[in-house]
Design a protein around this motif. Structure first.
Motif, mmCIF file in Angstrom:
data_model
loop_
_atom_site.group_PDB
_atom_site.id
_atom_site.type_symbol
_atom_site.label_atom_id
_atom_site.label_comp_id
_atom_site.label_asym_id
_atom_site.label_seq_id
_atom_site.Cartn_x
_atom_site.Cartn_y
_atom_site.Cartn_z
ATOM 1 N N ALA A 43 0.814 -1.220 0.000
ATOM 2 C CA ALA A 43 0.000 0.000 0.000
ATOM 3 C C ALA A 43 0.847 1.270 0.000
ATOM 4 C CB ALA A 43 -0.925 -0.010 1.217
ATOM 5 N N GLY A 44 2.162 1.146 0.121
ATOM 6 C CA GLY A 44 3.018 2.331 0.153
ATOM 7 C C GLY A 44 2.983 3.043 1.494
ATOM 8 N N LYS A 60 5.878 1.643 -3.859
ATOM 9 C CA LYS A 60 4.853 0.592 -3.972
ATOM 10 C C LYS A 60 5.278 -0.553 -4.876
ATOM 11 C CE LYS A 60 0.453 2.936 -3.380
ATOM 12 N NZ LYS A 60 -0.829 3.183 -4.036
ATOM 13 N N HIS A 61 4.810 -1.729 -4.492
ATOM 14 C CA HIS A 61 4.951 -2.909 -5.334
ATOM 15 C C HIS A 61 4.382 -2.595 -6.723
ATOM 16 C CE1 HIS A 61 3.319 -7.234 -6.184
ATOM 17 N NE2 HIS A 61 4.373 -6.957 -6.914
ATOM 18 N N GLY A 62 5.197 -2.774 -7.762
ATOM 19 C CA GLY A 62 4.707 -2.567 -9.119
ATOM 20 C C GLY A 62 4.909 -1.162 -9.665
ATOM 21 N N ASP A 63 5.336 -0.225 -8.802
ATOM 22 C CA ASP A 63 5.590 1.142 -9.270
ATOM 23 C C ASP A 63 7.007 1.187 -9.847
ATOM 24 O OD1 ASP A 63 5.973 3.824 -9.707
ATOM 25 O OD2 ASP A 63 5.230 4.465 -7.753
ATOM 26 N N TRP A 107 10.755 2.640 -8.340
ATOM 27 C CA TRP A 107 11.840 1.696 -8.022
ATOM 28 C C TRP A 107 13.071 1.966 -8.867
ATOM 29 C CZ3 TRP A 107 12.325 -0.988 -3.823
ATOM 30 C CH2 TRP A 107 11.186 -1.356 -3.104
ATOM 31 N N LYS A 108 12.874 2.359 -10.119
ATOM 32 C CA LYS A 108 14.026 2.607 -10.991
ATOM 33 C C LYS A 108 14.856 3.780 -10.462
ATOM 34 C CE LYS A 108 15.660 3.063 -15.709
ATOM 35 N NZ LYS A 108 16.816 3.838 -15.249
ATOM 36 N N HIS A 124 10.906 -8.645 -7.226
ATOM 37 C CA HIS A 124 9.455 -8.850 -7.305
ATOM 38 C C HIS A 124 8.716 -7.515 -7.234
ATOM 39 C CE1 HIS A 124 5.503 -10.538 -6.446
ATOM 40 N NE2 HIS A 124 5.453 -9.844 -5.344
ATOM 41 N N MET A 125 9.142 -6.637 -6.320
ATOM 42 C CA MET A 125 8.447 -5.357 -6.145
ATOM 43 C C MET A 125 8.750 -4.381 -7.277
ATOM 44 S SD MET A 125 8.448 -4.636 -2.057
ATOM 45 C CE MET A 125 10.186 -4.776 -1.665
ATOM 46 N N MET A 126 9.913 -4.545 -7.914
ATOM 47 C CA MET A 126 10.316 -3.636 -8.995
ATOM 48 C C MET A 126 9.584 -3.901 -10.305
ATOM 49 S SD MET A 126 14.451 -3.380 -8.596
ATOM 50 C CE MET A 126 14.600 -2.275 -9.984
ATOM 51 N N LYS A 127 9.073 -5.111 -10.446
ATOM 52 C CA LYS A 127 8.406 -5.465 -11.712
ATOM 53 C C LYS A 127 7.163 -4.618 -11.888
ATOM 54 C CE LYS A 127 9.715 -10.222 -12.181
ATOM 55 N NZ LYS A 127 9.370 -11.293 -11.268
#
Ligand code: HEC
Length: 100
Positions: free
Chosen positions: A36-37, A43-46, A50-51, A94-97
């Motif tokens: 949920a950030g 956040k997972h998927g953001d 992440w980059k 996993h979270m970076m994807k």
């Protein structure tokens, strides 16, 4: 205590890439904040968020160091007291994807 130290050593030295699966670890550990950030956690998927961090820390090893040392609202070891480096890296990847 001694037994624990030996077990920890054995675990560290027999480190294969990700001993336990991300699916098993993620909901109980990183997911508590990163899904949920919470408190500004990326956040997972953001993938974009992440980059930026990936580049700022010079890659996966730099991010791993943040997880082990803690960073602001993220406690040292990030709620996974027995995670191996390989497990942490798998969780970060996993979270970076990108989501979806
Ligand atoms: C208690 C909440 C919490 C948990 C649990 C948590 N994180 Fe975090 N995490 C955060 C917050 C908040 C930030 C942003 C810190 C900042 O930049 O101020 C963060 C940032 C990060 C970063 C970026 C570090 C950097 O140098 O920019 C990584 C990588 C990370 N978390 C990985 C993980 C992993 C892997 C797990 C699970 C093993 C995890 N986190 C569990 C709250 C958490």
């Amino acid at each position: 205590m001694k037994k624990f130290a030996v077990a920890a050593l054995l675990m560290a030295s027999s480190l294969a890439y990700a001993d336990r699966s991300v699916d098993e670890l993620y909901p109980k550990t990183c997911g508590v904040c990163h899904e949920a950030g919470v408190a500004g956690a990326p956040k997972h998927g953001d993938a974009a968020a992440w980059k930026l961090r990936f580049d700022a820390k010079g890659g996966l090893d730099g991010l791993l160091a943040s997880v082990k040392n803690g960073l602001n609202a993220m406690p040292p070891k990030a709620m996974c007291m027995d995670c191996t480096d390989g497990e942490y890296k798998a969780l970060i990847e996993h979270m970076m994807k990108p989501a979806g």
